[in-house]
Design a protein around this motif. Structure first.
Motif, PDB file in Angstrom:
ATOM      1  N   CYS A 142       1.473  -6.509  -6.403  1.00 12.18           N
ATOM      2  CA  CYS A 142       2.432  -7.682  -5.934  1.00 12.18           C
ATOM      3  C   CYS A 142       3.576  -7.383  -5.138  1.00 12.18           C
ATOM      4  CB  CYS A 142       2.975  -8.262  -7.404  1.00 12.18           C
ATOM      5  SG  CYS A 142       1.832  -8.657  -8.311  1.00 12.18           S
ATOM      6  N   GLY A 143       3.778  -6.169  -4.503  1.00 12.72           N
ATOM      7  CA  GLY A 143       4.886  -5.811  -3.961  1.00 12.72           C
ATOM      8  C   GLY A 143       5.391  -6.628  -2.715  1.00 12.72           C
ATOM      9  N   GLU A 157       0.869  -1.221   0.062  1.00 12.46           N
ATOM     10  CA  GLU A 157      -0.114  -0.194  -0.092  1.00 12.46           C
ATOM     11  C   GLU A 157       0.934   1.295  -0.050  1.00 12.46           C
ATOM     12  OE1 GLU A 157       0.083  -1.408   4.325  1.00 12.46           O
ATOM     13  OE2 GLU A 157       0.160  -2.253   2.356  1.00 12.46           O
ATOM     14  N   LYS A 158       2.310   1.077   0.463  1.00 11.17           N
ATOM     15  CA  LYS A 158       2.882   2.156   0.132  1.00 11.17           C
ATOM     16  C   LYS A 158       3.160   2.888  -1.490  1.00 11.17           C
ATOM     17  CE  LYS A 158       5.692   0.897   4.313  1.00 11.17           C
ATOM     18  NZ  LYS A 158       6.887   0.516   4.660  1.00 11.17           N
ATOM     19  N   VAL A 159       3.117   2.143  -2.232  1.00 12.50           N
ATOM     20  CA  VAL A 159       3.233   2.200  -3.635  1.00 12.50           C
ATOM     21  C   VAL A 159       1.899   2.839  -4.248  1.00 12.50           C
ATOM     22  CG1 VAL A 159       3.592   1.425  -6.154  1.00 12.50           C
ATOM     23  CG2 VAL A 159       4.683   0.299  -4.113  1.00 12.50           C
ATOM     24  N   ASP A 160       1.840   4.069  -5.044  1.00 12.79           N
ATOM     25  CA  ASP A 160       0.954   4.494  -5.681  1.00 12.79           C
ATOM     26  C   ASP A 160       0.338   3.724  -6.977  1.00 12.79           C
ATOM     27  OD1 ASP A 160      -1.074   5.963  -7.134  1.00 12.79           O
ATOM     28  OD2 ASP A 160       0.354   7.664  -7.057  1.00 12.79           O
ATOM     29  N   PRO A 161      -0.861   3.042  -6.689  1.00 11.57           N
ATOM     30  CA  PRO A 161      -1.339   2.470  -7.961  1.00 11.57           C
ATOM     31  C   PRO A 161      -1.357   2.901  -9.335  1.00 11.57           C
ATOM     32  CG  PRO A 161      -3.161   3.127  -6.636  1.00 11.57           C
ATOM     33  CD  PRO A 161      -2.078   3.522  -5.819  1.00 11.57           C
ATOM     34  N   GLY A 217       5.460 -12.379  -9.388  1.00 10.03           N
ATOM     35  CA  GLY A 217       6.683 -13.063  -9.532  1.00 10.03           C
ATOM     36  C   GLY A 217       7.809 -12.566  -9.406  1.00 10.03           C
ATOM     37  N   ASN A 218       9.031 -13.433  -9.262  1.00  7.86           N
ATOM     38  CA  ASN A 218      10.320 -13.123  -9.182  1.00  7.86           C
ATOM     39  C   ASN A 218      11.031 -13.840 -10.250  1.00  7.86           C
ATOM     40  OD1 ASN A 218      10.820 -11.181  -7.129  1.00  7.86           O
ATOM     41  ND2 ASN A 218      10.405 -12.531  -5.573  1.00  7.86           N
TER      42      ASN A 218
END
Length: 738
Positions: free
Chosen positions: A91-92, A78-82, A684-685
């Motif tokens: 996916c973070g 949720e720290k990333v701006d969608p 994925g990674n």
């Protein structure tokens, strides 16, 4: 116990409450209420109303909704701006919680689900043979157990392999000082290898005739190579991956008794030969036009066009299969898929016989290497480390489970579906497919680049697609399933012998279909796998039982998430019938130009936009750009599938008359849940080596760009998350085809 990203309702939460995110705290409270109500009142379906602004929403408190909410929270960062990076947003935390295991080159949601399926299959195959087991299932368990008997495999060493190489294939020059060039015949060697379904130098198979999809025809093509793809051979001769491949060949030859110096010389020669073969083969980018791959001629014409090889003898010997020899005359029609390769090949075939023989047998040995004693598998692991970045071998049971599923897929599939498949998924999939076909039809009416005549036949093609869901019904019929494997008899204490029997069986199974009519309702895959398929010559879409599970599908989660996940997969496969290659086939699966030239030109302009868009994405793990040309078909399918499924979902809501209750503890609308369900399928990674391999050889874009690239073109997404025009996830220029 309190672990990062894990939501637990167990004892007190006060000890780790401070470390929770706001979303987690909210969900913990709602989950606690759900569990309490379920226990006290035995409630299975609950919803309650809460006020959110001026609008009244219902909240779903079923266990299924709680699980769906938990899965979302454990993946979202949720720290990333969608609107700035939706892949990292969706996916973070999943990426952080899923480091790549040592024995894998990548990990993603497909990998996780495949692991779940393969673990189920392992347990089924390891169970004792019961008197209740039908013959086909007994054979599957015998094959698996023979593969797992490593002690006996080590004791027998290479006895079986030695017999095949010496008696059937004419010996391997690198380890045989008595080998004489005069005893070598290339046609005979290639025929003998084709008996084991190994095809160096020339690929020959019976396939559906693209221009008459009711019949089969002999098809000749450039072969697959020992390395993952053609581009690996186009680099410097001292490239580290090429050297790793050469080292593998040398070491395996030495392990089989070759003199080290002779092995180094001979394996260097075969690598030079393989580099030459790769260079004369046509690139994947230039193999996307099916018309160019369809070159029909008679065997007589084949012999006249490509002199220097006895084509008639080669084909007639190959079609002389046990119990069903098929007469071949000079007028027999064949398809040549890569004429340029065969033109140049005739010059290369003048290469020293020793080199040709060494190379042909090497391809056979590399194919069976993973089934040999441990020392060979360790050599292959070293090679894999250079190619994919893996640092340890996968457990033996995985190799054995995959091999058994590959060989006896319907028998293994029966065990799987009887214990792990909910037939309700089949009925819901039928409904969703119908809804996707309807939404595709609606979108067709809106396409300005398509004329009415083409629009009509495109709609007919979509409506007449065969859908295959879950598994073929015949696998539940004892008689039919036993009949399918009646020719196979596995020996419990001879695994390598079982491998060779399977290889021969695969070869015969393909060749014997030459004079048989095409059964377009026949399944082309096994049920217990996690994947989905479109067949252009059958005009069919297939969704095996293995993929009809979380995160793709769950009857207990909101329809918005099912449409975002499996719904987009359905749309993806449907759109393959209309991508740059699929659009060349009509509703009957025949290759013909059923579009007007003007419409084709407009389509190609639309497809070109997609190609250029994806060619500009840089894959961070490899610091390389995606090959927009080789991935264009999959990218068109991704974009079309997303658009069709979102519309199908909105139509489903409209028909229903109201939205579903919202998920507990979250503030997401169902439109947003749709796109989260879509994106989290591709979490994925991957290691740098795997990313490099994916770009060089893959037809699909990496998961990150299957999310970002598709959503860059989606106005529905930007509206759902209120992304302003010009933000990263809502660029002004958008590409659309379907």
């Amino acid at each position: 116990m309190c672990t990062g990203g894990t939501v637990e309702i167990k004892g007190t939460v006060s000890g780790c409450w401070a470390g929770r995110t706001i979303l987690e705290k909210r969900l913990i409270i709602v989950l606690g209420i759900t569990i309490l109500l379920s226990v006290v009142f035995s409630v299975t379906i609950i919803s309650y109303a809460v006020n959110s602004g001026d609008t009244k929403h219902k909240i779903c408190l079923t266990p299924g909704c709680a699980v769906a909410a938990s899965r979302l929270i454990k993946s979202i960062d949720e720290k990333v701006d969608p609107c700035e990076d939706f892949f990292e947003y969706a996916c973070g935390r999943w990426v952080k919680r899923h480091p790549i295991p040592d024995d894998l080159s990548s990990i993603d949601t497909f990998t996780v689900l495949r692991d779940e399926v393969i673990n189920i299959l392992k347990d089924l195959l390891e169970s004792s043979i019961s008197p209740k087991d039908i013959t086909a299932i007994k054979k599957a368990k015998i094959l698996y157990k023979s593969c797992m008997n490593e002690t006996l495999i080590e004791q027998r060493n290479m006895t079986q392999l030695e017999k095949v190489i010496q008696n059937d294939l004419g010996g391997w020059p690198v380890r045989n000082s008595n080998w004489a060039p005069k005893s070598f015949n290339l046609v005979s060697t290639l025929v003998a290898l084709r008996r084991y379904n190994v095809q160096p130098i020339v690929s020959i198979a019976v396939k559906i005739d693209s221009k008459n999809s009711t019949r089969n025809i002999i098809t000749l093509d450039a072969p697959l190579f020992g390395m993952p793809g053609r581009k690996y051979y186009l680099k410097s001769r001292n490239d580290t991956k090429l050297k790793a491949y050469e080292k593998l060949a040398v070491q395996m030859a030495i392990e089989m008794g070759a003199d080290p110096k002779q092995a180094e010389k001979d394996m260097a020669d075969i690598l030079d030969l393989e580099i030459n073969l790769a260079n004369i083969s046509t690139s994947n980018e230039d193999r996307r036009d099916n018309e160019k791959l369809y070159n029909k001629m008679t065997v007589k014409d084949l012999s006249g066009n490509f002199t220097g090889f006895d084509w008639f003898s080669y084909i007639t010997q190959i079609m002389n299969i046990p119990n069903k020899s098929i007469d071949i005359s000079s007028t027999e029609e064949v398809i040549i898929r890569d004429p340029a390769y065969f033109t140049h090949l005739m010059k290369i075939l003048s290469t020293d016989k020793r080199v040709l023989a060494n190379y042909a047998i090497w391809i056979f040995i590399k194919k069976v290497g993973v089934y040999l004693p441990e020392r060979f598998r360790l050599l292959i692991q070293e090679y894999d480390k250079a190619i994919t970045g893996t640092t340890s071998a996968r457990p033996r049971w995985r190799t054995c489970t995959h091999f058994t599923n590959d060989q006896l897929g319907n028998a293994v599939g029966r065990m799987f579906v009887q214990q792990n498949f909910d037939d309700e998924a089949k009925s819901q999939m039928i409904e969703m497919i119908g809804n996707l076909q309807n939404s595709f039809s609606e979108i067709l009416t809106e396409l300005q680049w398509m004329d009415e005549e083409t629009r009509l036949v495109a709609r007919q093609k979509a409506e007449e697609m065969r859908d295959m869901i879950g598994y073929p019904d015949k696998i539940l019929n004892d008689t039919e399933l036993n009949e399918e494997y009646k020719e196979i008899e596995y020996v419990p204490d001879d695994f390598l012998g079982n491998v060779f029997m399977s290889m021969k069986g695969d070869s015969i199974e393909n060749l014997k279909t030459l004079r048989e009519s095409v059964d377009k309702d026949r399944w082309i895959t096994q049920p217990a796998i996690v994947n989905a398929f479109y067949s252009s010559v059958r005009n069919s879409i297939t969704f095996p039982a293995g993929i009809l599970q979380l995160p793709f599908y769950d009857k207990h989660q909101p329809a918005s998430m099912n449409y975002g996940a499996i719904g987009v997969v359905i749309g993806h496969e449907l759109t393959h019938g209309f991508d740059d290659r699929g659009r060349q086939f009509d509703k009957e699966g025949n290759l013909r130009q059923w579009w007007s030239t003007e419409v084709i030109n407009r389509f190609e302009a639309k497809a070109s936009c997609i190609e250029k868009q994806y060619s500009n994405y840089v894959v961070p793990e490899a610091n390389m750009k995606i090959n927009g040309r080789t991935t264009v078909g999959e990218n068109i399918a991704d974009n079309g599938g997303l658009k069709q499924s979102f519309r199908a979902y909105k139509n489903w809501i409209h028909k229903r008359g109201y939205e579903e209750p919202l998920l507990p503890g979250l503030n997401f609308t169902h439109d947003q849940l749709f796109f989260l369900g879509f994106a989290q399928v591709w979490c994925g990674n991957m290691r740098p080596q795997y990313a490099h391999n994916r770009i060089l050889t893959g037809a699909h874009s990496p998961g990150r760009f299957r999310v970002i690239g598709t959503l860059h073109n989606s106005r529905d997404f930007s509206k759902a998350f209120k992304c302003s025009l010009g933000s990263y996830m809502n660029p002004e220029k958008k590409c659309t085809v379907w």
